[in-house]
Scaffold this motif. Structure first.
Motif, mmCIF file in Angstrom:
data_model
loop_
_atom_site.group_PDB
_atom_site.id
_atom_site.type_symbol
_atom_site.label_atom_id
_atom_site.label_comp_id
_atom_site.label_asym_id
_atom_site.label_seq_id
_atom_site.Cartn_x
_atom_site.Cartn_y
_atom_site.Cartn_z
ATOM 1 N N LYS A 122 1.593 1.504 -4.690
ATOM 2 C CA LYS A 122 1.549 2.048 -6.037
ATOM 3 C C LYS A 122 0.153 1.768 -6.604
ATOM 4 O O LYS A 122 -0.625 1.019 -6.003
ATOM 5 C CB LYS A 122 2.661 1.434 -6.882
ATOM 6 C CG LYS A 122 4.054 1.819 -6.388
ATOM 7 C CD LYS A 122 5.151 1.312 -7.310
ATOM 8 C CE LYS A 122 6.516 1.786 -6.816
ATOM 9 N NZ LYS A 122 7.622 1.347 -7.717
ATOM 10 N N PRO A 123 -0.184 2.352 -7.730
ATOM 11 C CA PRO A 123 -1.553 2.178 -8.240
ATOM 12 C C PRO A 123 -2.013 0.726 -8.345
ATOM 13 O O PRO A 123 -3.189 0.424 -8.075
ATOM 14 C CB PRO A 123 -1.501 2.865 -9.605
ATOM 15 C CG PRO A 123 -0.508 3.973 -9.417
ATOM 16 C CD PRO A 123 0.562 3.360 -8.533
ATOM 17 N N ARG A 124 -1.110 -0.183 -8.694
ATOM 18 C CA ARG A 124 -1.527 -1.570 -8.881
ATOM 19 C C ARG A 124 -1.948 -2.239 -7.566
ATOM 20 O O ARG A 124 -2.618 -3.281 -7.569
ATOM 21 C CB ARG A 124 -0.395 -2.382 -9.520
ATOM 22 C CG ARG A 124 0.818 -2.590 -8.641
ATOM 23 C CD ARG A 124 1.885 -3.406 -9.344
ATOM 24 N NE ARG A 124 3.002 -3.761 -8.482
ATOM 25 C CZ ARG A 124 4.064 -2.995 -8.284
ATOM 26 N NH1 ARG A 124 4.168 -1.815 -8.897
ATOM 27 N NH2 ARG A 124 5.042 -3.402 -7.467
ATOM 28 N N HIS A 125 -1.565 -1.650 -6.435
ATOM 29 C CA HIS A 125 -1.927 -2.225 -5.144
ATOM 30 C C HIS A 125 -3.283 -1.760 -4.637
ATOM 31 O O HIS A 125 -3.776 -2.275 -3.620
ATOM 32 C CB HIS A 125 -0.868 -1.857 -4.093
ATOM 33 C CG HIS A 125 0.512 -2.322 -4.408
ATOM 34 N ND1 HIS A 125 1.478 -1.479 -4.885
ATOM 35 C CD2 HIS A 125 1.076 -3.547 -4.316
ATOM 36 C CE1 HIS A 125 2.597 -2.155 -5.066
ATOM 37 N NE2 HIS A 125 2.385 -3.417 -4.741
ATOM 38 N N LEU A 126 -3.896 -0.787 -5.302
ATOM 39 C CA LEU A 126 -5.134 -0.222 -4.763
ATOM 40 C C LEU A 126 -6.295 -1.218 -4.727
ATOM 41 O O LEU A 126 -7.045 -1.251 -3.744
ATOM 42 C CB LEU A 126 -5.510 1.037 -5.542
ATOM 43 C CG LEU A 126 -4.585 2.242 -5.282
ATOM 44 C CD1 LEU A 126 -4.923 3.390 -6.232
ATOM 45 C CD2 LEU A 126 -4.672 2.703 -3.832
ATOM 46 N N PRO A 127 -6.507 -2.059 -5.751
ATOM 47 C CA PRO A 127 -7.607 -3.027 -5.634
ATOM 48 C C PRO A 127 -7.453 -3.997 -4.459
ATOM 49 O O PRO A 127 -8.419 -4.179 -3.695
ATOM 50 C CB PRO A 127 -7.605 -3.726 -6.995
ATOM 51 C CG PRO A 127 -7.065 -2.682 -7.932
ATOM 52 C CD PRO A 127 -5.978 -2.005 -7.137
ATOM 53 N N PRO A 128 -6.278 -4.642 -4.255
ATOM 54 C CA PRO A 128 -6.184 -5.489 -3.064
ATOM 55 C C PRO A 128 -6.259 -4.705 -1.764
ATOM 56 O O PRO A 128 -6.795 -5.195 -0.757
ATOM 57 C CB PRO A 128 -4.839 -6.204 -3.215
ATOM 58 C CG PRO A 128 -4.087 -5.445 -4.255
ATOM 59 C CD PRO A 128 -5.095 -4.811 -5.128
ATOM 60 N N LEU A 129 -5.737 -3.477 -1.748
ATOM 61 C CA LEU A 129 -5.875 -2.654 -0.546
ATOM 62 C C LEU A 129 -7.341 -2.401 -0.245
ATOM 63 O O LEU A 129 -7.761 -2.423 0.926
ATOM 64 C CB LEU A 129 -5.127 -1.334 -0.728
ATOM 65 C CG LEU A 129 -5.251 -0.347 0.433
ATOM 66 C CD1 LEU A 129 -4.635 -0.918 1.708
ATOM 67 C CD2 LEU A 129 -4.605 0.990 0.085
ATOM 68 N N LEU A 130 -8.148 -2.182 -1.275
ATOM 69 C CA LEU A 130 -9.574 -1.953 -1.060
ATOM 70 C C LEU A 130 -10.236 -3.168 -0.421
ATOM 71 O O LEU A 130 -11.098 -3.021 0.460
ATOM 72 C CB LEU A 130 -10.245 -1.612 -2.394
ATOM 73 C CG LEU A 130 -11.733 -1.266 -2.339
ATOM 74 C CD1 LEU A 130 -11.992 -0.070 -1.424
ATOM 75 C CD2 LEU A 130 -12.256 -0.984 -3.749
ATOM 76 N N ARG A 131 -9.818 -4.358 -0.808
ATOM 77 C CA ARG A 131 -10.374 -5.559 -0.170
ATOM 78 C C ARG A 131 -10.022 -5.580 1.317
ATOM 79 O O ARG A 131 -10.860 -5.923 2.169
ATOM 80 C CB ARG A 131 -9.843 -6.826 -0.869
ATOM 81 C CG ARG A 131 -10.278 -6.933 -2.323
ATOM 82 C CD ARG A 131 -10.205 -8.354 -2.845
ATOM 83 N NE ARG A 131 -8.857 -8.902 -2.850
ATOM 84 C CZ ARG A 131 -7.990 -8.742 -3.848
ATOM 85 N NH1 ARG A 131 -8.328 -8.011 -4.916
ATOM 86 N NH2 ARG A 131 -6.795 -9.300 -3.800
ATOM 87 N N PHE A 132 -8.790 -5.206 1.634
ATOM 88 C CA PHE A 132 -8.357 -5.135 3.036
ATOM 89 C C PHE A 132 -9.186 -4.100 3.798
ATOM 90 O O PHE A 132 -9.653 -4.353 4.920
ATOM 91 C CB PHE A 132 -6.873 -4.783 3.073
ATOM 92 C CG PHE A 132 -6.330 -4.497 4.440
ATOM 93 C CD1 PHE A 132 -5.973 -5.536 5.295
ATOM 94 C CD2 PHE A 132 -6.142 -3.189 4.876
ATOM 95 C CE1 PHE A 132 -5.456 -5.269 6.552
ATOM 96 C CE2 PHE A 132 -5.617 -2.911 6.129
ATOM 97 C CZ PHE A 132 -5.278 -3.965 6.971
ATOM 98 N N LEU A 133 -9.375 -2.936 3.209
ATOM 99 C CA LEU A 133 -10.123 -1.868 3.869
ATOM 100 C C LEU A 133 -11.566 -2.283 4.153
ATOM 101 O O LEU A 133 -12.130 -1.957 5.205
ATOM 102 C CB LEU A 133 -10.113 -0.619 2.992
ATOM 103 C CG LEU A 133 -8.753 0.044 2.762
ATOM 104 C CD1 LEU A 133 -8.853 1.090 1.666
ATOM 105 C CD2 LEU A 133 -8.227 0.665 4.050
ATOM 106 N N ARG A 134 -12.162 -2.985 3.220
ATOM 107 C CA ARG A 134 -13.548 -3.426 3.425
ATOM 108 C C ARG A 134 -13.643 -4.466 4.528
ATOM 109 O O ARG A 134 -14.678 -4.558 5.211
ATOM 110 C CB ARG A 134 -14.111 -3.962 2.106
ATOM 111 C CG ARG A 134 -14.409 -2.855 1.098
ATOM 112 C CD ARG A 134 -14.774 -3.395 -0.268
ATOM 113 N NE ARG A 134 -15.228 -2.323 -1.164
ATOM 114 C CZ ARG A 134 -15.273 -2.422 -2.479
ATOM 115 N NH1 ARG A 134 -14.902 -3.561 -3.077
ATOM 116 N NH2 ARG A 134 -15.687 -1.405 -3.208
ATOM 117 N N HIS A 135 -12.577 -5.234 4.713
ATOM 118 C CA HIS A 135 -12.571 -6.240 5.775
ATOM 119 C C HIS A 135 -12.330 -5.623 7.147
ATOM 120 O O HIS A 135 -12.776 -6.164 8.160
ATOM 121 C CB HIS A 135 -11.502 -7.298 5.480
ATOM 122 C CG HIS A 135 -11.615 -8.511 6.352
ATOM 123 N ND1 HIS A 135 -12.603 -9.446 6.188
ATOM 124 C CD2 HIS A 135 -10.852 -8.934 7.400
ATOM 125 C CE1 HIS A 135 -12.458 -10.404 7.093
ATOM 126 N NE2 HIS A 135 -11.410 -10.115 7.850
#
Length: 291
Positions: free
Chosen positions: A145-158
């Motif tokens: 959901k939208p609230r998960h996008l910032p932590p998902l972005l951290r995962f993607l960058r890793h």
């Protein structure tokens, strides 16, 4: 007729016992508490030129993944299966190795939207499990959901080399495009789209619209179009894939209605771009066989 791949659909048999979210005492999902199987979907696919589907997990169990793989072995239109593996547990890599022995096992989907910790994706998956996903050429479906996008972005960058697809465009507030929440979704999904390994599914959006728009194709189209236009702007057609989210779709409308909404959006593109959204992106991302 346009050739289509449905990049996101489900089958289930509730009597199997591992669909914890399918409950008779939950009015919002109670209509889904029955069998939905290949014979139910096959006429819809035939009527709308859908040649293949991607069958996606709906239960947090290895048993359901095995159930889906058995269905994929028996039904040629199931081009790929996205299953479930607990990526935070020791031994996840070995489970992935076993499942990858099936030629239609294409990836995994943790049910991130149901995790008690919104930042689970950024800190809990085991690095050895993610490395195994990459080594095996598997993909990652992000049910967020939208609230998960910032932590998902951290995962993607890793993990910049892991192919990831955002399910249902991260479930934005469809129909509230003048609000603060929609503006925040626009910014966060754009940041995610800046990561080149990420694709997005144009799916599940009718169900995110207000209940008054359920069953109303024209109203749903007006609500969905701003979402589509932003997705097209930040991902482009080569990283967007169409999906139905059937049978969850039936809570808001029917297969033909979602096809009509999608055609009204996708039909404005050049033919080669339409081909990408309807089929090409899904075929490339999941490594599906050509018809």
């Amino acid at each position: 007729m346009i050739q289509r791949i449905d990049s996101h659909q489900h089958f289930w048999r509730p009597a199997r016992g591992d669909y914890q979210w399918l409950r008779a005492d939950e009015p919002a999902v109670a209509p889904l508490l029955r069998d939905f199987m290949p014979e139910d979907m096959a006429p819809l696919l035939s009527a709308h030129g859908v040649s293949q589907t991607v069958l996606v997990q709906a239960a947090e169990s290895k048993a359901e993944t095995e159930f889906m793989l058995d269905l994929a072995s028996a039904h040629g239109f199931i081009g790929g299966v996205v299953g479930w593996v607990e990526l935070s547990r020791p031994g996840a890599g070995a489970v992935l190795e076993r499942m990858a022995g099936h030629p239609k096992f294409k990836g995994v989907r943790p049910m991130l939207q149901d995790q008690p910790d919104d930042a689970w994706i950024a800190c809990r998956p085991r690095p050895d499990a993610i490395r195994t996903l990459q080594r095996l050429g598997l993909r990652f479906d992000a049910l967020v959901k939208p609230r998960h996008l910032p932590p998902l972005l951290r995962f993607l960058r890793h993990w910049p080399e892991l192919p990831v697809v955002i399910d249902h465009a991260a479930k934005p507030p469809v129909g509230a495009n003048d609000g603060e929440a929609f503006a925040q979704w626009r910014a966060d999904i754009a940041a995610v789209a800046a990561m080149p390994q990420v694709c997005c599914k144009f799916s599940g959006l009718w169900g995110e619209a207000p209940a008054a728009m359920h069953g109303d194709v024209e109203a749903a189209l007006r609500a969905v179009r701003p979402v589509w236009e932003h997705l097209l702007d930040v991902f482009g057609p080569s990283r967007l894939m169409w999906g139905s989210d059937w049978p969850v779709l039936t809570l808001a409308g029917d297969y033909a209605g979602w096809i009509a909404i999608s055609e009204a959006c996708i039909g404005g593109l050049a033919q080669s771009e339409q081909d990408d959204v309807w089929a090409g992106t899904a075929r490339r991302f999941y490594g599906l066989a050509s018809e």
